[in-house]
Design a protein around this motif. Structure first.
Motif, mmCIF file in Angstrom:
data_model
loop_
_atom_site.group_PDB
_atom_site.id
_atom_site.type_symbol
_atom_site.label_atom_id
_atom_site.label_comp_id
_atom_site.label_asym_id
_atom_site.label_seq_id
_atom_site.Cartn_x
_atom_site.Cartn_y
_atom_site.Cartn_z
ATOM 1 N N ALA A 263 0.827 -1.208 0.000
ATOM 2 C CA ALA A 263 0.000 0.000 0.000
ATOM 3 C C ALA A 263 0.861 1.257 0.000
ATOM 4 O O ALA A 263 0.590 2.220 -0.729
ATOM 5 C CB ALA A 263 -0.927 -0.010 1.216
ATOM 6 N N ARG A 264 1.920 1.254 0.801
ATOM 7 C CA ARG A 264 2.799 2.420 0.875
ATOM 8 C C ARG A 264 3.586 2.622 -0.421
ATOM 9 O O ARG A 264 4.065 3.733 -0.685
ATOM 10 C CB ARG A 264 3.768 2.267 2.043
ATOM 11 C CG ARG A 264 3.118 2.376 3.411
ATOM 12 C CD ARG A 264 2.634 3.780 3.695
ATOM 13 N NE ARG A 264 2.242 3.962 5.091
ATOM 14 C CZ ARG A 264 1.781 5.084 5.591
ATOM 15 N NH1 ARG A 264 1.641 6.147 4.806
ATOM 16 N NH2 ARG A 264 1.444 5.180 6.860
ATOM 17 N N SER A 265 3.728 1.581 -1.224
ATOM 18 C CA SER A 265 4.455 1.709 -2.493
ATOM 19 C C SER A 265 3.655 2.479 -3.536
ATOM 20 O O SER A 265 4.186 2.827 -4.590
ATOM 21 C CB SER A 265 4.788 0.321 -3.050
ATOM 22 O OG SER A 265 3.636 -0.275 -3.631
ATOM 23 N N GLY A 266 2.386 2.723 -3.266
ATOM 24 C CA GLY A 266 1.544 3.454 -4.203
ATOM 25 C C GLY A 266 0.424 2.649 -4.808
ATOM 26 O O GLY A 266 -0.383 3.187 -5.574
ATOM 27 N N ALA A 267 0.351 1.347 -4.517
ATOM 28 C CA ALA A 267 -0.753 0.541 -5.036
ATOM 29 C C ALA A 267 -2.079 1.105 -4.539
ATOM 30 O O ALA A 267 -2.218 1.485 -3.377
ATOM 31 C CB ALA A 267 -0.604 -0.915 -4.592
ATOM 32 N N GLY A 268 -3.086 1.143 -5.412
ATOM 33 C CA GLY A 268 -4.356 1.766 -5.065
ATOM 34 C C GLY A 268 -5.225 0.940 -4.152
ATOM 35 O O GLY A 268 -6.056 1.472 -3.417
ATOM 36 N N ALA A 269 -5.064 -0.389 -4.201
ATOM 37 C CA ALA A 269 -5.874 -1.277 -3.367
ATOM 38 C C ALA A 269 -5.033 -2.474 -2.957
ATOM 39 O O ALA A 269 -4.234 -2.979 -3.747
ATOM 40 C CB ALA A 269 -7.121 -1.746 -4.120
#
Length: 501
Positions: A263-269
């Protein structure tokens, strides 16, 4: 861009191509190399009481004779010690003739305390053990209270593998030319080189076009152009959906670390796929991360059909055995998903590696990342060992080709390798990462970046770098739970103005 790493053979080719193109011939490059070393020594150690320059019979020794002459011309006290005479009519023989100092036999070398020893005995191309008087001189230098500077690579160190060939000069600093060698960055070579400086001696970057190096230092220059940045009109599923498999009720933390990192890497879900027995435990700890029951491969197939996750993480805290293998093979049959197999997912195939490799090879493109530490690597690839393949880079490449996967071969000198032969050596690792849960975070970062469309090799390289940079940002006392948030700050710095706020 200077992230290319050249093998000793490729460096020799760079020299030949540079000489052919001009304007410098081999003698000119030797003068440039010696001058670069002398400038460095006078700038860093100009007040040293005296210099001892150990010279071998080849080009490395030739560099040393140039260094000795220039130091003497600056007014420094210099002694030159010879371990063999250069062949007549070579560049090394020519610079020896121009050196006003009379070389003395290396067997008489006895360094005085407080002096500086320059190791110009043997370069990166050495492929055998140093013996005799040269080995004894290396031993005396190592034992003395002196500063030790190596030319190119410390004598006795394999410039390709970073492994000692026998006695090794333990440098406090090393000066090399044009590009780093693998031996500078792979342990124990990285430690034996001390502080590393790459000097410009007039070799043009144009020579790299024909050499086409396949090994790189893992810096952002290698993959920054492939990093995903959210567009103004995006939504959460366009930013990628990561699914992470949880273990049982008493083994849920590792998967949550991976999920949070994704999630912190930028994945939206991000969805945590949990067995029924652990749903309550996981629900109590999750907020923005979604939760879905998944006990059997049939549950997984239903999830894939309805939720269409972009990437999956299997292994952290999952448990070793048939269930892990069943889920892994079900994932590999899904041709669209990007996969990270870590920890228990890797170990579950220790007695059945060919089943994993055969399933992975059915994919038309590389979409599997394996993240073994040394013990897991030996379980999965027992025949690719240090005895037969002493280079960690070559072991990782061989494993990547066999598994049809990106290999993140973890350690202090983590190597990332692709089946196409590309390999990257990471250099920003830190002992701070030797803490429980750290590898789970790395797996989540890699999956999160792949979910956003980053190619597998570049995503793996970026994840390893970000992982190290996050730990360095936190410094002493960090634990794995701290890493995902710190990784987000690292990503923000890397993306800079690409993120539309």
């Amino acid at each position: 861009m200077t992230h290319e790493i050249l093998t000793p053979g490729e460096m020799g080719e760079a020299d030949r191509r540079s000489i052919a193109a001009g304007p410098c011939d081999g003698y000119g490059l030797m003068l440039n190399a010696g001058a670069a070393i002398a400038r460095h020594l006078l700038a860093k150690h100009g007040g040293t009481s005296g210099f001892h320059v150990l010279c071998g019979p080849g080009n490395n020794g030739g560099d040393g004779y140039v260094v000795a002459r220039l130091l003497a011309e600056s007014g420094a006290t210099v002694d030159v010690w010879s371990s063999g005479t250069p062949k007549p009519q070579t560049d090394a023989a020519r610079v020896l003739q121009e050196c006003p100092l009379q070389p003395r036999p290396i067997g008489e070398f006895r360094p005085n305390s407080g002096s500086l020893v320059v190791d110009a005995l043997f370069g990166a191309g050495l492929n055998k053990e140093v013996t005799g008087e040269a080995a004894a001189a290396i031993g005396r230098a190592n034992e003395a209270s002196v500063r030790r500077v190596a030319v190119d690579v410390p004598s006795g160190l394999d410039g390709l593998t970073g492994q000692p060939l026998g006695p090794v000069f333990r440098a406090t600093s090393t000066i090399t030319f044009f590009r780093k060698k693998p031996g500078h960055l792979l342990y124990p070579g990285r430690h034996l080189c001390g502080e590393l400086t790459v000097a410009d001696i007039g070799i043009s970057n144009d020579v790299l076009h024909d050499i086409q190096p396949r090994c790189f230092e893992n810096t952002p220059d290698l993959w920054r152009g492939q990093m995903p940045a959210p567009e103004a009109n995006t939504h959460k599923y366009k930013r990628g959906h990561v699914a992470v498999f949880s273990g049982g009720a008493t083994a849920t933390g590792a998967a949550r670390l991976s999920a949070l990192a994704a999630a912190r890497s930028g994945a939206g879900a991000v969805t945590l796929l949990s067995p029924a027995e652990a749903l309550g435990v996981n629900a109590a700890h999750l907020t923005s991360i979604m939760l879905s029951r998944c006990d059997h491969p049939e549950d997984l197939r239903s999830f894939i059909e309805t939720r269409r996750a972009s990437s999956f993480v299997l292994g952290p805290g999952f448990g070793i055995g048939e269930k892990a293998r069943d889920f892994a093979l079900a994932l590999l049959r899904n041709q669209d998903a990007k996969l990270v197999f870590d920890a228990d997912a890797i170990t579950s195939f220790r007695d059945h590696p060919d089943i994993l490799f055969n399933a992975s090879c059915n994919a038309p493109e590389i979409r599997l990342v394996l993240t073994p530490h040394d013990g897991e690597f030996k379980r999965l690839f027992p025949d690719i060992d240090e005895k037969d393949v002493p280079s960690k880079v070559e072991r990782a490449r061989a494993a990547a080709a066999r598994a049809h996967a990106i290999i993140i071969y973890k350690g202090a000198d983590t190597v990332i390798a692709s089946p196409d032969g590309r390999a990257a050596i990471n250099t920003n690792g830190t002992p701070l990462l030797a803490t429980a849960g750290s590898g789970d975070v790395l797996a989540g970062l890699a999956a999160g970046l792949m979910a956003q469309g980053m190619p597998a090799f570049e995503a793996a390289c970026a994840a390893v770098f970000i992982h190290g940079a996050a730990a360095r940002r936190l410094r002493f006392g960090m634990i794995a739970e701290d890493l995902p948030a710190a990784a987000a700050f690292v990503l923000s710095d890397l993306l800079g103005s690409l993120v539309q706020e």
